[in-house]
Structure formats: C-alpha cells, structure tokens
Enzyme design. Structure first.
Site, PDB file in Angstrom:
ATOM      1  N   LEU A   1      43.525 -18.549   5.283  1.00  0.00           N
ATOM      2  CA  LEU A   1      44.719 -19.365   5.064  1.00  0.00           C
ATOM      3  C   LEU A   1      44.389 -20.828   4.799  1.00  0.00           C
ATOM      4  O   LEU A   1      43.438 -21.383   5.341  1.00  0.00           O
ATOM      5  CB  LEU A   1      45.638 -19.266   6.295  1.00  0.00           C
TER       6      LEU A   1
ATOM      7  N   GLU B   1      46.600 -24.725   3.325  1.00  0.00           N
ATOM      8  CA  GLU B   1      47.901 -25.413   3.364  1.00  0.00           C
ATOM      9  C   GLU B   1      48.939 -24.758   2.455  1.00  0.00           C
ATOM     10  O   GLU B   1      50.130 -24.817   2.731  1.00  0.00           O
ATOM     11  CB  GLU B   1      47.742 -26.881   2.969  1.00  0.00           C
TER      12      GLU B   1
ATOM     13  N   HIS C   1      49.395 -21.567   1.934  1.00  0.00           N
ATOM     14  CA  HIS C   1      50.021 -20.503   2.728  1.00  0.00           C
ATOM     15  C   HIS C   1      50.962 -21.107   3.776  1.00  0.00           C
ATOM     16  O   HIS C   1      52.058 -20.592   4.006  1.00  0.00           O
ATOM     17  CB  HIS C   1      48.952 -19.683   3.471  1.00  0.00           C
TER      18      HIS C   1
ATOM     19  N   MET D   1      45.428 -24.985  -4.615  1.00  0.00           N
ATOM     20  CA  MET D   1      44.759 -24.405  -3.442  1.00  0.00           C
ATOM     21  C   MET D   1      44.665 -22.893  -3.592  1.00  0.00           C
ATOM     22  O   MET D   1      45.597 -22.249  -4.067  1.00  0.00           O
ATOM     23  CB  MET D   1      45.551 -24.731  -2.180  1.00  0.00           C
TER      24      MET D   1
HETATM   25  P1  PAJ Z   1      47.254 -14.394  -0.964  1.00  0.00           P
HETATM   26  O1  PAJ Z   1      46.398 -14.671  -2.145  1.00  0.00           O
HETATM   27  O2  PAJ Z   1      46.694 -14.567   0.409  1.00  0.00           O
HETATM   28  O3  PAJ Z   1      48.527 -15.293  -1.105  1.00  0.00           O
HETATM   29  C1  PAJ Z   1      49.587 -15.175  -0.181  1.00  0.00           C
HETATM   30  C2  PAJ Z   1      50.748 -16.006  -0.702  1.00  0.00           C
HETATM   31  O4  PAJ Z   1      50.354 -17.392  -0.743  1.00  0.00           O
HETATM   32  C3  PAJ Z   1      51.163 -15.614  -2.134  1.00  0.00           C
HETATM   33  O5  PAJ Z   1      52.570 -15.564  -2.213  1.00  0.00           O
HETATM   34  C4  PAJ Z   1      50.582 -16.748  -2.957  1.00  0.00           C
HETATM   35  O6  PAJ Z   1      51.293 -16.992  -4.166  1.00  0.00           O
HETATM   36  C5  PAJ Z   1      50.714 -17.923  -1.993  1.00  0.00           C
HETATM   37  N1  PAJ Z   1      49.823 -19.033  -2.357  1.00  0.00           N
HETATM   38  C6  PAJ Z   1      48.486 -18.977  -2.586  1.00  0.00           C
HETATM   39  N2  PAJ Z   1      48.015 -20.190  -2.954  1.00  0.00           N
HETATM   40  C7  PAJ Z   1      49.076 -21.033  -2.949  1.00  0.00           C
HETATM   41  C8  PAJ Z   1      49.254 -22.427  -3.249  1.00  0.00           C
HETATM   42  N3  PAJ Z   1      48.234 -23.190  -3.636  1.00  0.00           N
HETATM   43  N4  PAJ Z   1      50.498 -22.951  -3.133  1.00  0.00           N
HETATM   44  C9  PAJ Z   1      51.547 -22.176  -2.755  1.00  0.00           C
HETATM   45  N5  PAJ Z   1      51.453 -20.859  -2.455  1.00  0.00           N
HETATM   46  C10 PAJ Z   1      50.238 -20.292  -2.559  1.00  0.00           C
HETATM   47  O7  PAJ Z   1      49.035 -13.056  -2.970  1.00  0.00           O
HETATM   48  C11 PAJ Z   1      48.499 -12.355  -2.097  1.00  0.00           C
HETATM   49  O8  PAJ Z   1      47.801 -12.877  -1.047  1.00  0.00           O
HETATM   50  C12 PAJ Z   1      48.604 -10.844  -2.102  1.00  0.00           C
HETATM   51  O9  PAJ Z   1      48.674 -10.387  -3.433  1.00  0.00           O
HETATM   52  C13 PAJ Z   1      49.794 -10.292  -1.293  1.00  0.00           C
HETATM   53  C14 PAJ Z   1      51.146 -10.752  -1.878  1.00  0.00           C
HETATM   54  C15 PAJ Z   1      49.684 -10.707   0.171  1.00  0.00           C
HETATM   55  C16 PAJ Z   1      49.782  -8.742  -1.351  1.00  0.00           C
HETATM   56  O10 PAJ Z   1      48.590  -8.241  -0.840  1.00  0.00           O
END
Ligand code: PAJ
Length: 290
Positions: free
Chosen positions: A33, A35, A37, A185
C-alpha cells in the site's frame, strides 16, 4: 481493526454491520500500500460509517508468472497503515478459498472496453479482475466500493460489469495520486531504482507534452500519440506497450481527439510495467524532468 481470513467470517462481519443499519464502503487492493491506496480509504470513509479493505494478490489477473512472483508483499506495513487510517476490517482471503480445487467460473466483460490497451497486452487480465471483484463483492456485500482512476480501463470495466449484473454496489472513482516528481503512485514503483525512475518520468512528461499540444489546437490522434512516443523512445530501456487515444464513454479510438478523450499509455521501464493517462484538455501535470 478486525482481520478476517475466511469468507464466512468476513460475510458474518459485514452482515452484522448491515443489520445494525451501518453503511459499508469497500476498497479492494493487492497490498504494497501507498498513499494512492490510502486516498481511496479516505474516500470510502467519507461515504460510509464502516470501511473494509481487502488485500489479496489475485493470481488469475496475472498473465505472467514472473510478474506475479515479483509482486511486492509488505503485509505488516500495510496493516499498520490501515490501522492508522481507522479502517474497520481487513479481509485477507486465502487462495484455497478464492480458487478452490476445480475452480472454473469466470466473469468476462466483452466489447470495446476489453478489445484494446491493457486487454491486448495482458490476455485474461481483466477476466481475472472482473472475477475476483465480483467474488469480493458477494463476500463483503458493501454498499459502495472505491477504485482509482489511475487504472481507468479497470474501473470502467468494473462499473460496466456491476451495472450489467445489477450488483447492488455503488462504484466510486477516486483521482490519481502522484509523487511530487509527477510519477503516478504505484506498488510497482518500488521496483524502480533512481535511474529507472528518471526514465519512468518520461511517461507523465510525454502525456503532458501531448496535452499541451492538444490545448494549442492539435487534434489529430496519431500526432498526439506520436508526441508521447517521442518522449518515451529516446530512453534506452523504455519499451512502449501502447499509447492510445480513446473517447469516453464509448471507448472508441477516434481519428481526431476532443475534450472527451484520454491519452493512455503503458510502458516497460527495464521490464517494470507502468501505466498512466491524461484527460486531454484537462488539468496539466507538473513533472520534474528536463
Ligand atoms: P491495486 O493495484 O493494489 O490497486 C488497488 C486500488 O488502488 C485500485 O482501485 C487502483 O486503481 C488504486 N490505485 C493504485 N494506484 C493509485 C494512485 N496512484 N492513485 C489513486 N488510486 C490508485 O487494482 C488492483 O489492485 C486490483 O486489480 C484489484 C482491483 C484489487 C483486483 O484484484
């Protein structure tokens, strides 16, 4: 913060909260995780009294076994961050429950949303995402779920799927968080050394160059895409997977761009895959790059 590792315990937890009349908002993640997330967690908190976060590195969405095994796992740090955010429950499912022996049921979105961009480069990826998100929705039974705009194609597919299947979940979209240097990020950024990171910045920089040209009147899609390619391809070790203009909401690829269009790209920086996009005519990106 409750930690739940079985489907039955998460379902019982959610049902008890809902029976008490409490709204639940859900943030699915794969951990590592950052910021970005946490901004989704804060969005969820604005929406509901109870916030559930899942951490699960979903094997069915990885088309490449090396990418799956290289995916960072930082569980203790993740739990500490979520505790600090005041998250109510963390769901940590096991693969033996998510994909029991003999598992053979998948959710697949077809059509313009899945015939281009990341869907081409990563066959089966969105089928894995749609399947796991559907299953997580049926386990957590949230009122709403928050997804990042950063993964634009993903959130459009999930919104479509949720609507098509009449799943009783409101899909909320939260803006992309960037580091001060302009890089979006991502959990994968942990794999970038300083030299790779400097190269990675050509992605937001190139997007911004194209956005600037759009604002100055350039409308030809291939020319705008070319501006991005030109920024990316000067760097040895940067390979472009795609750089594409698509129009929202239909996700068609127009010959001439308009202000309903986004320019999206995926690149490999010394083998690390990064994605980003910009809304043409939208807010400028400030990128720390010469
Ligand atoms: P993950 O890559 O861990 O991302 C979880 C969530 O965080 C997603 O909705 C993604 O769009 C969001 N996220 C990632 N980086 C971000 C950023 N810089 N700014 C804002 N939000 C951001 O996406 C996944 O996991 C998986 O595909 C999942 C939906 C959990 C299914 O397994």
């Amino acid at each position: 913060m409750d930690q739940l590792t079985s489907i039955a315990s998460q379902r019982a937890w959610s049902r008890a909260r809902r029976a008490a009349g409490e709204r639940i908002s859900f943030v699915p993640t794969m951990g590592a995780l950052h910021e970005g997330h946490l901004s989704l967690v804060r969005r969820a908190r604005q929406d509901a009294k109870r916030v559930v976060v899942s951490i699960y590195v979903n094997p069915t969405q990885f088309d490449n076994p090396e990418d799956l095994s290289a995916y960072p796992v930082t569980l203790a740090a993740d739990l500490a961050l979520l505790e600090k955010e005041g998250v109510d429950a963390v769901f940590l499912p096991t693969t033996s429950e998510m994909y029991p022996n003999g598992y053979c049921t998948f959710v697949e979105v077809v059509g313009p949303l899945t015939d281009k961009m990341c869907a081409i480069a990563r066959p089966g990826h969105f089928r894995g995402v749609a399947t796991v998100v559907t299953k997580l929705f049926t386990i957590v039974e949230p009122d709403s779920a928050v997804f990042g705009q950063k993964d634009l194609q993903q959130v459009l597919i999930i919104s479509r799927m949720t609507g098509d299947l009449a799943l009783p979940v409101e899909v909320l979209v939260s803006p992309t968080l960037r580091d001060p240097d302009g890089l979006a990020m991502s959990s994968r950024n942990r794999r970038l050394n300083p030299e790779m990171r400097a190269k990675a910045l050509s992605l937001p920089f190139g997007l911004e160059q194209a956005n600037r040209a759009f604002k100055q009147g350039e409308r030809t899609a291939v020319k705008l895409e070319e501006l991005l390619y030109n920024e990316l391809l000067v760097h040895p070790g940067v390979d472009v997977d795609y750089a594409t203009i698509v129009e929202l909401p239909g996700f068609n690829e127009p010959e001439f761009a308009n202000d309903q269009c986004i320019l999206a790209a995926a690149v490999f920086v010394d083998g690390v895959r990064l994605i980003d996009h910009i809304h043409l005519g939208g807010q400028s990106l400030t990128v720390a790059q010469a």
